[in-house]
Design a protein around this motif. Structure first.
Motif, PDB file in Angstrom:
ATOM      1  N   CYS A 181      -4.751   1.073   2.090  1.00  0.00           N
ATOM      2  CA  CYS A 181      -5.543   1.400   0.907  1.00  0.00           C
ATOM      3  C   CYS A 181      -4.851   0.901  -0.360  1.00  0.00           C
ATOM      4  O   CYS A 181      -3.634   1.020  -0.503  1.00  0.00           O
ATOM      5  N   PRO A 202       0.832  -1.207   0.000  1.00  0.00           N
ATOM      6  CA  PRO A 202       0.000   0.000   0.000  1.00  0.00           C
ATOM      7  C   PRO A 202       0.862   1.251   0.000  1.00  0.00           C
ATOM      8  O   PRO A 202       1.932   1.292   0.618  1.00  0.00           O
ATOM      9  N   TYR A 226      -2.356   5.092   3.867  1.00  0.00           N
ATOM     10  CA  TYR A 226      -3.196   4.516   4.915  1.00  0.00           C
ATOM     11  C   TYR A 226      -4.191   5.577   5.374  1.00  0.00           C
ATOM     12  O   TYR A 226      -3.877   6.770   5.397  1.00  0.00           O
ATOM     13  N   MET A 241      -8.639   2.833  -2.341  1.00  0.00           N
ATOM     14  CA  MET A 241      -9.797   2.244  -1.665  1.00  0.00           C
ATOM     15  C   MET A 241      -9.355   1.475  -0.421  1.00  0.00           C
ATOM     16  O   MET A 241      -8.371   0.718  -0.475  1.00  0.00           O
ATOM     17  N   PRO A 242     -10.053   1.643   0.727  1.00  0.00           N
ATOM     18  CA  PRO A 242      -9.719   0.888   1.931  1.00  0.00           C
ATOM     19  C   PRO A 242      -9.806  -0.612   1.678  1.00  0.00           C
ATOM     20  O   PRO A 242     -10.786  -1.097   1.097  1.00  0.00           O
ATOM     21  N   ASP A 243      -8.779  -1.351   2.119  1.00  0.00           N
ATOM     22  CA  ASP A 243      -8.710  -2.774   1.807  1.00  0.00           C
ATOM     23  C   ASP A 243      -8.611  -3.657   3.041  1.00  0.00           C
ATOM     24  O   ASP A 243      -9.164  -4.745   3.067  1.00  0.00           O
TER      25      ASP A 243
END
Length: 206
Positions: free
Chosen positions: A91, A39, A42, A95-97
């Motif tokens: 992210c 990522p 964050y 998009m938040p993952d």
């Protein structure tokens, strides 16, 4: 999110001629190694969705039950019924993952707030800023809703981090057989955050 990325990857491979069918794609995927995705940012915010809360509680079990052995099966207690969860989300493509860090805050008496259950996923502790940003949002969001004193029972190995973040030691204590320090945040260093549901975005440490 992960299923969507997998679908997009499959479509890209087919569209670009690397494979002409799904079966060929599956063979291609097995034979060609892909680098692990790291990522680049964050999001640290109040938990607002059921899956965010579920992953935060699972992370706490992983850290406090499996890794540290402080609790037998589950670390949840009565405080969780009145606490606000705060989470750090990794992210992917903006998009938040995945929940990779968490802490909770609660008001113990009018204006007296506590933070507790600070945990960061072991694979993301080298990011450095996650723990500090969770602490920052914990205190600044409480400061925005009437906090005059913010305390935490801090495991002794984490005291240097809190001292760097403008916390002072009030006393040493033993909790659940482990050395802790009761510490207090300097609220002057934590201006109120009025948008905790949006929180803070931090960049990945390279």
């Amino acid at each position: 999110m992960k299923m969507l990325m997998e679908s997009n990857l499959c479509t890209a491979i087919l569209d670009n001629g690397f494979a002409s069918s799904l079966s060929e794609y599956l063979t291609f995927k097995q034979e060609v190694p892909f680098a692990t995705y790291t990522p680049v940012e964050y999001l640290v915010k109040w938990a607002t969705l059921p899956w965010e809360e579920s992953e935060a509680y699972q992370l706490r079990r992983d850290v406090f039950c499996e890794e540290q052995g402080i609790f037998a099966e589950d670390d949840r207690d009565a405080t969780d019924d009145r606490a606000q969860l705060i989470i750090a989300l990794a992210c992917i493509a903006g998009m938040p993952d995945q929940v990779v860090g968490t802490v909770r805050i609660h008001e113990d008496a009018p204006g007296l707030w506590y933070g507790s259950r600070l945990a960061v996923h072991e694979d993301f502790r080298n990011q450095g800023k996650l723990g500090a940003t969770l602490i920052k949002l914990a205190v600044t969001s409480a400061n925005a809703i009437g906090c005059h004193t913010f305390l935490a029972h801090v495991q002794s190995q984490n005291v240097p981090l809190f001292r760097r973040l403008h916390w002072s030691i009030l006393k040493e204590e033993t909790i659940l057989g482990r050395s802790h320090h009761l510490m207090q945040a300097n609220l002057d260093k934590y201006p109120p955050c009025l948008t905790p549901q949006s929180g803070f975005v931090i960049q990945s440490k390279h």
